[in-house]
Enzyme design. Structure first.
Site, PDB file in Angstrom:
ATOM      1  N   ARG A  56       0.997  -0.675  -0.215  1.00 48.94           N
ATOM      2  CA  ARG A  56       0.160   0.043   0.101  1.00 48.94           C
ATOM      3  C   ARG A  56       1.145   1.799  -0.154  1.00 48.94           C
ATOM      4  O   ARG A  56       0.482   2.280  -0.281  1.00 48.94           O
ATOM      5  CB  ARG A  56      -0.939   0.196   1.092  1.00 48.94           C
ATOM      6  CG  ARG A  56      -1.996  -0.853   0.902  1.00 48.94           C
ATOM      7  CD  ARG A  56      -3.167  -1.414   2.298  1.00 48.94           C
ATOM      8  NE  ARG A  56      -3.976   0.105   1.811  1.00 48.94           N
ATOM      9  CZ  ARG A  56      -4.183   0.880   3.119  1.00 48.94           C
ATOM     10  NH1 ARG A  56      -4.542   0.338   4.494  1.00 48.94           N
ATOM     11  NH2 ARG A  56      -4.645   2.008   3.274  1.00 48.94           N
ATOM     12  N   ASN A  89      -8.366   8.795   5.576  1.00 46.40           N
ATOM     13  CA  ASN A  89      -7.415   7.603   4.490  1.00 46.40           C
ATOM     14  C   ASN A  89      -5.228   7.829   4.943  1.00 46.40           C
ATOM     15  O   ASN A  89      -4.935   9.162   5.631  1.00 46.40           O
ATOM     16  CB  ASN A  89      -7.395   8.344   3.073  1.00 46.40           C
ATOM     17  CG  ASN A  89      -8.899   8.900   2.570  1.00 46.40           C
ATOM     18  OD1 ASN A  89      -9.334   7.935   2.826  1.00 46.40           O
ATOM     19  ND2 ASN A  89      -8.847   9.203   1.643  1.00 46.40           N
ATOM     20  N   HIS A 106      -7.172   7.928  10.474  1.00 44.15           N
ATOM     21  CA  HIS A 106      -6.044   6.498  10.752  1.00 44.15           C
ATOM     22  C   HIS A 106      -4.659   6.428  11.022  1.00 44.15           C
ATOM     23  O   HIS A 106      -4.371   4.991  10.209  1.00 44.15           O
ATOM     24  CB  HIS A 106      -6.975   5.992  10.371  1.00 44.15           C
ATOM     25  CG  HIS A 106      -8.770   5.364  10.300  1.00 44.15           C
ATOM     26  ND1 HIS A 106      -9.855   5.181   9.935  1.00 44.15           N
ATOM     27  CD2 HIS A 106      -9.444   5.314  11.232  1.00 44.15           C
ATOM     28  CE1 HIS A 106     -10.547   4.936  10.590  1.00 44.15           C
ATOM     29  NE2 HIS A 106     -10.307   5.395  11.698  1.00 44.15           N
ATOM     30  N   CYS A 114       6.904   2.565  16.915  1.00 45.38           N
ATOM     31  CA  CYS A 114       7.528   1.555  18.183  1.00 45.38           C
ATOM     32  C   CYS A 114       6.281   1.163  18.334  1.00 45.38           C
ATOM     33  O   CYS A 114       6.446   1.612  19.339  1.00 45.38           O
ATOM     34  CB  CYS A 114       9.033   1.937  18.368  1.00 45.38           C
ATOM     35  SG  CYS A 114       9.713   0.633  19.946  1.00 45.38           S
ATOM     36  N   CYS A 133      13.325  -0.377  16.039  1.00 52.95           N
ATOM     37  CA  CYS A 133      13.121   1.004  16.773  1.00 52.95           C
ATOM     38  C   CYS A 133      14.380   1.837  16.674  1.00 52.95           C
ATOM     39  O   CYS A 133      15.475   1.467  16.943  1.00 52.95           O
ATOM     40  CB  CYS A 133      12.328   1.213  17.641  1.00 52.95           C
ATOM     41  SG  CYS A 133      12.402   2.483  18.531  1.00 52.95           S
ATOM     42  N   CYS A 136      15.371   2.435  20.586  1.00 53.01           N
ATOM     43  CA  CYS A 136      14.586   1.989  21.781  1.00 53.01           C
ATOM     44  C   CYS A 136      15.784   0.701  21.131  1.00 53.01           C
ATOM     45  O   CYS A 136      15.678  -0.366  21.939  1.00 53.01           O
ATOM     46  CB  CYS A 136      14.001   1.400  22.840  1.00 53.01           C
ATOM     47  SG  CYS A 136      12.690   0.379  21.680  1.00 53.01           S
ATOM     48  N   ASN A 198     -20.884  11.296  -2.637  1.00 52.57           N
ATOM     49  CA  ASN A 198     -19.798   9.806  -2.218  1.00 52.57           C
ATOM     50  C   ASN A 198     -20.843   9.621  -3.939  1.00 52.57           C
ATOM     51  O   ASN A 198     -21.950  10.239  -4.573  1.00 52.57           O
ATOM     52  CB  ASN A 198     -20.674   9.415  -1.512  1.00 52.57           C
ATOM     53  CG  ASN A 198     -19.597   8.186  -1.021  1.00 52.57           C
ATOM     54  OD1 ASN A 198     -18.898   7.984  -0.428  1.00 52.57           O
ATOM     55  ND2 ASN A 198     -20.676   7.282  -0.874  1.00 52.57           N
ATOM     56  N   LEU A 199     -19.869   8.961  -4.577  1.00 50.53           N
ATOM     57  CA  LEU A 199     -20.468   7.684  -5.478  1.00 50.53           C
ATOM     58  C   LEU A 199     -21.857   7.678  -5.401  1.00 50.53           C
ATOM     59  O   LEU A 199     -22.574   8.074  -6.648  1.00 50.53           O
ATOM     60  CB  LEU A 199     -19.402   7.044  -5.813  1.00 50.53           C
ATOM     61  CG  LEU A 199     -19.632   6.004  -6.815  1.00 50.53           C
ATOM     62  CD1 LEU A 199     -19.302   7.560  -8.418  1.00 50.53           C
ATOM     63  CD2 LEU A 199     -18.113   5.009  -7.121  1.00 50.53           C
TER      64      LEU A 199
HETATM   65  P1  OAD Z   1     -14.870   2.346   2.009  1.00 49.83           P
HETATM   66  O1  OAD Z   1     -14.096   1.371   1.080  1.00 49.83           O
HETATM   67  O2  OAD Z   1     -15.398   1.586   3.002  1.00 49.83           O
HETATM   68  O3  OAD Z   1     -15.969   3.185   1.096  1.00 49.83           O
HETATM   69  C1  OAD Z   1     -15.566   3.927  -0.014  1.00 49.83           C
HETATM   70  C2  OAD Z   1     -16.598   4.888   0.223  1.00 49.83           C
HETATM   71  O4  OAD Z   1     -16.763   6.075  -1.058  1.00 49.83           O
HETATM   72  C3  OAD Z   1     -18.110   3.771  -0.516  1.00 49.83           C
HETATM   73  O5  OAD Z   1     -18.825   4.934  -0.266  1.00 49.83           O
HETATM   74  C4  OAD Z   1     -17.781   3.989  -2.311  1.00 49.83           C
HETATM   75  O6  OAD Z   1     -18.981   4.588  -2.660  1.00 49.83           O
HETATM   76  C5  OAD Z   1     -17.077   6.058  -1.989  1.00 49.83           C
HETATM   77  N1  OAD Z   1     -16.858   6.226  -3.318  1.00 49.83           N
HETATM   78  C6  OAD Z   1     -15.886   4.986  -4.206  1.00 49.83           C
HETATM   79  N2  OAD Z   1     -15.388   5.536  -5.279  1.00 49.83           N
HETATM   80  C7  OAD Z   1     -15.391   7.045  -5.125  1.00 49.83           C
HETATM   81  C8  OAD Z   1     -15.646   7.691  -5.942  1.00 49.83           C
HETATM   82  N3  OAD Z   1     -14.569   8.519  -7.542  1.00 49.83           N
HETATM   83  N4  OAD Z   1     -16.110   9.842  -5.323  1.00 49.83           N
HETATM   84  C9  OAD Z   1     -16.788   9.832  -4.719  1.00 49.83           C
HETATM   85  N5  OAD Z   1     -16.635   8.289  -3.529  1.00 49.83           N
HETATM   86  C10 OAD Z   1     -16.307   7.039  -3.805  1.00 49.83           C
HETATM   87  O7  OAD Z   1     -13.690   3.286   2.773  1.00 49.83           O
HETATM   88  P2  OAD Z   1     -13.367   4.480   4.072  1.00 49.83           P
HETATM   89  O8  OAD Z   1     -14.995   4.927   4.050  1.00 49.83           O
HETATM   90  O9  OAD Z   1     -12.562   5.146   3.653  1.00 49.83           O
HETATM   91  O10 OAD Z   1     -10.271   1.692   8.443  1.00 49.83           O
HETATM   92  O11 OAD Z   1     -13.784   3.278   4.986  1.00 49.83           O
HETATM   93  C11 OAD Z   1     -13.518   3.122   6.309  1.00 49.83           C
HETATM   94  C12 OAD Z   1     -12.548   2.335   6.835  1.00 49.83           C
HETATM   95  O12 OAD Z   1     -12.775   1.539   6.609  1.00 49.83           O
HETATM   96  C13 OAD Z   1     -10.719   3.403   6.536  1.00 49.83           C
HETATM   97  O13 OAD Z   1     -10.021   4.240   7.212  1.00 49.83           O
HETATM   98  C14 OAD Z   1     -10.142   1.692   6.650  1.00 49.83           C
HETATM   99  C15 OAD Z   1     -11.666   0.760   6.707  1.00 49.83           C
HETATM  100  O14 OAD Z   1     -10.924  -0.431   7.146  1.00 49.83           O
HETATM  101  C16 OAD Z   1      -8.975   1.037   8.969  1.00 49.83           C
HETATM  102  O15 OAD Z   1      -7.965   0.451   8.400  1.00 49.83           O
HETATM  103  C17 OAD Z   1      -8.646   1.375   9.986  1.00 49.83           C
END
Ligand code: OAD
Length: 230
Positions: A56, A89, A106, A114, A133, A136, A198-199
């Protein structure tokens, strides 16, 4: 209207080539959270977890900000009040697009942490399973990202911003992960107007005053134009 708080999720970086989590083909359809994104996963199999984040980090390092990231930076520069960006993100595309003071709730792929002494430093491009680390010398280095079961970062600061918000926007986030999914309710309690970009409608769309659907690279610049026109 003066204070704007913006929450972003993986959808804002989708058009920069970074996969989302829950969409078709998303990261959580290829990997299980329990294998790569929990403290237990790291304790059980540090090699797998480090490799997941190495991949990633590599993809994120090659990505470029898209029109949505650039528009939010333009809003920060052109708005007469405060614009706070809170992102779920772990990429650095807001900053690459010119945004400042981004709260990474996040964590970030660019950082290492560490597990033994809590020291933080810039992550190398690749982290080894037994990465040392530099403070330490314990072989306990991990990506400075928040895993499931851990407390997100900057929460006091984020809640303070939400409590003063006049306008709250959520961009590209599914509304499936808390506490971020409830920020809209915190902002509403503060009397803020709320808008979702949102999409498609998210899991929490009904909590918003307005939902604008479509790709972020199109909806966000238009929304920013509307705000700056007043
Ligand atoms: P998700 O993958 O859960 O959701 C992404 C959202 O973006 C969906 O609702 C899609 O419809 C929308 N989407 C996709 N493409 C798009 C575009 N081009 N324009 C606008 N919207 C679009 O991702 P997050 O909500 O960010 O946490 O997920 C939240 C957290 O869950 C992340 O930070 C991560 C994950 O597990 C951890 O890892 C702790």
């Amino acid at each position: 209207m003066n204070r704007i708080v913006i929450l972003t999720g993986a959808g804002i970086s989708a058009e920069s080539g970074l996969g989302t989590f829950r969409d078709e083909g998303g990261l959580w359809t290829q990997y299980s959270i329990e294998d790569v994104a929990t403290p237990d996963a790291f304790a059980r199999n540090p090699a797998l977890v480090q490799e997941f984040y190495n991949l990633r980090r590599d993809t994120a390092a090659r990505a470029r900000p898209n029109a949505a990231h650039l528009a939010l930076a333009r809003l920060q520069q052109g708005w007469r009040g405060d614009v706070t960006i809170v992102t779920q993100n772990v990429d650095a595309l807001h900053e690459a697009g010119g945004a400042t003071d981004v709260l990474h709730m996040h964590g970030t792929l660019a950082g290492a942490l560490c597990n033994a002494c809590a020291h933080r430093w810039p992550a190398p491009a690749r982290m080894a399973p037994d990465e040392i680390c530099p403070r330490c010398f314990a072989p306990a280095a991990r990506p400075d990202v928040v895993w499931f079961g851990e407390m997100p970062y900057h929460m006091d600061e984020i809640f303070a911003h939400l409590a003063r918000a006049d306008l709250f926007a959520a961009i590209g986030t599914s509304g499936e992960v808390y506490p971020a999914a409830a920020f809209v309710q915190d902002a509403r309690r503060a009397g803020a107007r709320t808008v979702e970009l949102n999409l498609e409608p998210s899991a929490v769309s009904r909590d918003f005053d307005e939902t604008r659907t479509g790709p972020a690279s199109q909806t966000v610049p238009l929304w920013v134009d509307d705000l700056l026109k007043g």
